[in-house]
Design a protein around this motif. Structure first.
Motif: not given
Lengths: 542, 364
Positions: A77, A92-93, A95, B49, B240-242, B248, B251-253
């Protein structure tokens, strides 16, 4: 604030035939056309279709198992685009922020997380509170916990079971109750490896059928609007159609919702002993008005299966792709399994795809069949636009079929079914019927008094494009999507029933948790203030 | 009593916030060391972020090891509650942090009421004896499973091979007693932590558990090396998915346990501002960096070396909050035990965000 949408074709089956008419919003609610009033804001939606905001009744969008899947699969993701202004983390994939954004962009305004383990309810609600824009709701899982099973084993009164079910609904802030492979998670802890409707849970001597019937009756007695939401036994295996048919036959006049029926649509015919029984199941559903179902459509590509059906997920470890899984034997109704999976266009994938579509097309009443992929189990919810196209265009189905396994499709009725869903049927299946099923009188339609959850789609030949990028979306009258893009965040509510707890049951729960877990009850419950957003919940009056 | 300092000088909180916001706004690469409850963590990640920074937990090294078990392998797990109620055979794996000893002793004082309901027996598998693990093992009357000169991963490998019936040169003490205990236990549980050993050993443990599940049942209880760190990991995942060690860019994590190792970034001068949080009190920021420091910590004095110090409270002590608890294996709402005037991390971060150019509120 008075807002007018003018020039659009309004598809609102609850309030009459599709026609061009204006839609008016005043202070977040839908109103009749006010005489002599001038709108503060007018949107010309000529060439567009206007519908109520869509409602998804079964999508795994938050909670412990969803988060564990994120942890297991960070490589799946990645973020893909810089975020737009005003919507932090929206790209954010996987999220919570992306979940709300993507749903809103498709015109969905209410989504139900259908599998909340009671002991991890706070975690679930923390995640849901960080999903922007849409309203949410949850179904609390019951049917595998020691307390329920002990009540049934000991033949305790219906009133006591009802008090317990009501306490769970209230303390977990749920909108309804779900049972997942009733009794199987408890049996799996005792090394039972398969479990059918009439099998009994060791220690308790209670059958899966009895658990389902008891909870179904309790939910009905408690006037919970949503019927018991049932994830039946034997999901995903050849021959599971027999289990589903037996479950459908067992309703005996009491409402029941059968989840992701596609995963039970399999027979044992053919060279590979894996065939479609969709026509038989559709006939059974058509003949039994007690039953509603959602599909759990399979689409192709990489996904991850997330289920509290721990016995089933354990049996699927060998199919994991990539080869890593998490299996959790949780407390009572918690736990489950995370098994990544890639649906291929091979015999099995093709058959599963066709079974889902057969069910969609052969079940005749759009008020009793619901639009789901069991996100992410059959496919991510982002596949919805393509699925709308498959339902509304037999040509699209034919075109896709040419890419798939002909042997598998030859064992189904799909090619012979030429039905195409109309926009009115889509509006029923994704708006009016879910609202009715969940007891949400304030949404699913565009009548005066409803909340102004509205999706406007630009008409075009490309059906998938139309549903992927709504031209406009209003949530509670607030314009949140323009030309398929979210413009800003707002924070929706989580809808709950909130029945008052029985005092004796609360005492009983206190004693139970202290004795069995060595912890006071407040370790397992939480105040609304724990969520730390203003008014995170909204009451639904049953 | 002062709650804010610029250097060593006490200042009004608003001045400290304004000056901290200036530092944040002028930073090209701020890094955040997190140590707060769920809501403090949510706010901190949202601020990272906004500023294009990176974050890790104060216990980042141990947390990274625990995270790696999941991201690289997965496994079979159960909850502390289920282990207490159902497991008559508990195996302690390596060293378990002192914070969890009370939980394990409580299990020892209770009897399983589900499953085989036998009197609970305890084993302890270890490679190199440690004082804490040995003390705990003695208190629990755990039977030792050890091999001469075997590391923990090696000992686990020997145990796994032995249970598979393979011929091996090495052996473990009390292996026959363990095999006998396994024959009657219906739900044996292995208890481990990030402190139990390297990820390879934890993966070997999960392989052993997978073997046992071919014919019977077995599982593991994961007790994080630090509950707050694990809570931070879970919060980071949904935001964030992570997990942490996320940064960041544009702006992308992105998640990269090497690239976003905050201490490494400070040492290698990749970062130009360090925001250090510590709500547990009595902690000091790690040495080794010479970049400006903003300290949000539970303290009654300025943090040594910090440009700005703002004193914050701890959830469950000074204010209400939500924390991860290994007692239940999930989040728990905690009420202020000794309510104080100390602000929460999330409220200070909210003020910092509003003091930044643009004055936009954070999404949480």
């Amino acid at each position: 604030m008075l807002i007018r949408l003018t020039g659009g074709e309004v598809v609102d089956p609850v309030n009459g035939a599709t026609a061009k008419r204006d839609v008016w919003i005043r202070d977040g609610l839908l109103v009749d056309a006010p005489k002599g009033a001038t709108a503060d804001e007018t949107h010309d939606v000529s060439g567009c279709i206007v519908m109520a905001g869509a409602i998804d009744i079964h999508s795994h969008i938050g909670g412990g198992n969803v988060n564990t899947a994120r942890l297991l699969l960070p490589e799946h993701h990645r973020s893909h685009l810089p975020r737009p202004a005003n919507t932090p983390l929206s790209n954010a994939g996987w999220s919570t922020f992306q979940t709300g954004t993507l749903y809103a962009q498709m015109g969905f305004t209410t989504v139900v997380e259908p599998a909340m383990a009671p002991y991890t309810a706070l975690h679930t609600h923390l995640e849901l509170a960080d999903i922007p824009i849409i309203d949410k709701a949850t179904l609390a899982i019951l049917g595998n916990d020691d307390f329920t099973l002990s009540l049934l084993r000991d033949s305790k009164s219906k009133a006591m079971l009802d008090d317990y079910v009501a306490w769970v609904i209230g303390s977990t802030r749920a909108l309804g109750v779900k049972v997942i492979n009733a009794g199987a998670a408890a049996a799996f802890k005792e090394n039972v490896r398969s479990f059918s409707l009439d099998d009994t849970v060791p220690e308790y001597g209670v059958s899966s059928r009895k658990i389902v019937k008891s909870l179904q009756a309790s939910v009905t007695r408690l006037d919970v609007p949503h019927p018991l939401h049932v994830h039946a036994n034997n999901l995903g295996i050849a021959g599971s159609a027999d289990t589903a048919a037996a479950t459908i036959a067992a309703t005996e006049g009491v409402p029941l919702h059968l989840a992701h029926l596609q995963f039970y649509g399999y027979g044992t015919e053919g060279k590979r002993k894996f065939s479609s029984e969709a026509a038989r199941l559709a006939e059974a559903v058509n003949a039994n008005p007690d039953v509603t179902i959602d599909i759990g459509q399979v689409m192709f590509g990489q996904t991850v299966t997330i289920s509290s059906d721990v016995m089933r997920q354990f049996s699927a470890i060998g199919n994991a792709s990539p080869k890593k899984t998490v299996i959790l034997d949780g407390d009572g109704n918690g736990g489950g399994g995370i098994v990544p999976y890639r649906y291929k266009q091979d015999y099995y994938g093709s058959l599963q795809w066709a079974v889902g579509l057969e069910l969609f097309l052969l079940i005749t009443d759009p008020w009793r069949v619901y639009f789901t992929t069991d996100h992410p189990n059959g496919a991510p919810f982002t596949a919805y636009p393509e699925l709308f196209e498959l339902l509304m265009s037999s040509n699209a189905r034919d075109a896709k079929s040419t890419e798939l396994n002909a042997t598998a499709l030859g064992l189904t009725t799909l090619a012979s079914v030429r039905r195409e869903y109309t926009l009115e049927e889509i509006a029923i299946m994704t708006r009016a019927a879910p609202a009715k099923l969940l007891g949400l009188k304030d949404r699913g339609h565009l009548g005066a008094g409803g909340i102004a959850d509205i999706a406007v789609y630009r008409k075009g030949r490309d059906i998938a494009k139309m549903f992927r990028e709504a031209a406009l979306v209003f949530k509670n009258g607030d314009l949140v999507v323009k030309n398929g893009k979210v413009t800003h965040y707002r924070w929706g509510k989580t809808l709950r029933l909130n029945p008052p707890p029985d005092k004796a049951m609360v005492k009983r729960m206190q004693a139970y948790h202290e004795e069995r877990y060595g912890l006071s009850l407040d370790w397992f419950t939480f105040p609304d203030s724990a969520i730390q957003r203003p008014d995170p919940f909204a009451e639904v009056v049953s | 009593m002062s709650v804010a300092w610029i250097g060593s000088q006490p200042v009004p909180l608003t001045d400290a916030v304004r000056n901290a916001a200036k530092l944040l706004a002028s930073s090209r690469c701020p890094v955040f060391t997190l140590d707060a409850d769920v809501h403090g963590t949510r706010s901190a990640i949202a601020l990272a972020e906004r500023l294009g920074g990176a974050y890790d937990h104060a216990a980042g090294d141990l947390l990274a090891k625990e995270v790696a078990l999941f991201t690289d392998h997965g496994g079979m797990f159960t909850t502390p509650g289920e282990a207490r109620r159902r497991s008559s055979l508990i195996v302690i794996v390596g060293e378990i942090p002192v914070a969890h000893h009370e939980l394990l002793r409580a299990w020892a004082d209770s009897q399983p009421d589900l499953g085989d309901r036998q009197k609970r027996s305890w084993f302890h598998i270890d490679g190199t004896e440690t004082a804490e693990a040995g003390k705990l093992a003695r208190k629990l009357k755990a039977i030792s499973l050890r091999g001469e000169v075997l590391s923990l991963p090696a000992a686990l490998g020997v145990l796994r091979a032995g249970l598979q019936g393979q011929r091996i040169a090495a052996s473990l003490t009390n292996i026959d007693r363990f095999k006998k205990a396994l024959t009657t236990a219906q739900f044996p549980v292995f208890v481990f932590s990030g402190t139990s050993g390297e990820t390879a050993g934890l993966v070997m443990l999960q392989g052993l558990i997978a073997d046992l599940n071919k014919t019977g049942r077995a599982s593991s209880v994961f007790l994080p090396a630090d509950d707050d760190a694990w809570g931070t990991a879970l919060t980071s995942l949904w935001m964030t998915g992570f997990p942490p060690r996320t940064g960041f860019s544009n702006s992308l994590p992105s998640y990269d346990p090497g690239r976003w190792d905050i201490q490494r970034m400070i040492r290698d001068k990749e970062a130009d501002l360090h925001v250090w949080m510590s709500t547990r009190g009595g902690e000091t920021p790690p040495r080794g960096g010479k970049i400006p420091l903003i300290s949000l910590s539970k303290t009654n004095a300025p943090t040594s070396g910090a440009k700005i110090t703002i004193s914050v409270g701890k959830a469950g002590i000074d204010h209400d909050g939500v924390s991860y608890s290994s007692r239940t294996g999930t989040f728990r709402a905690v009420q202020a035990a000794q309510p104080s005037q100390l602000p929460s991390v999330s409220s200070i971060i909210g003020q910092l965000a509003e003091a930044l150019p643009g004055k936009k509120a954070l999404p949480c």
